[in-house]
Design a protein around this motif. Structure first.
Motif: not given
Length: 104
Positions: A32-40, A42-46, A84-93
């Protein structure tokens, strides 16, 4: 060298435990603390499901509310936070896909 590695591991373990406790106090997960301005990011959140996106927004609002009120989330909710790391796999992808696209 092994001595410093042991010290590093002890310090890292304590840091992770402290960080998890601090996040739990506000009802947050690490991602939840990751900065949303990073392109990766933002893509993962979408790519998150609408339910998971809504839960993330609610966690951020609750943390802000707790901070303003100088209070914490009840301890009964701390264990219910889940991974706690629910978004990390999507960011890596997303990062791999972006790098592959840039390479081509």
């Amino acid at each position: 060298m092994a001595f410093f590695k042991r010290i590093y591991n002890v310090v890292a373990t304590r840091y992770v435990a402290r960080l998890r406790d601090d996040l739990n106090r506000y009802g947050l997960r690490y991602d939840d603390l990751l900065i949303e301005t990073d392109v990766d990011v933002m893509t993962a959140i979408s790519r998150l499901s609408p339910r998971e996106r809504a839960l993330r927004t609610m966690r951020l609002k609750r943390a802000l509310d707790c901070e303003l009120k100088h209070s914490w989330v009840p301890e009964s909710l701390w264990d219910k936070q889940g991974n706690h790391r629910y978004l990390t796999p999507l960011i890596e992808q997303a990062r791999k896909e972006r790098m592959e696209k840039d390479y081509l």
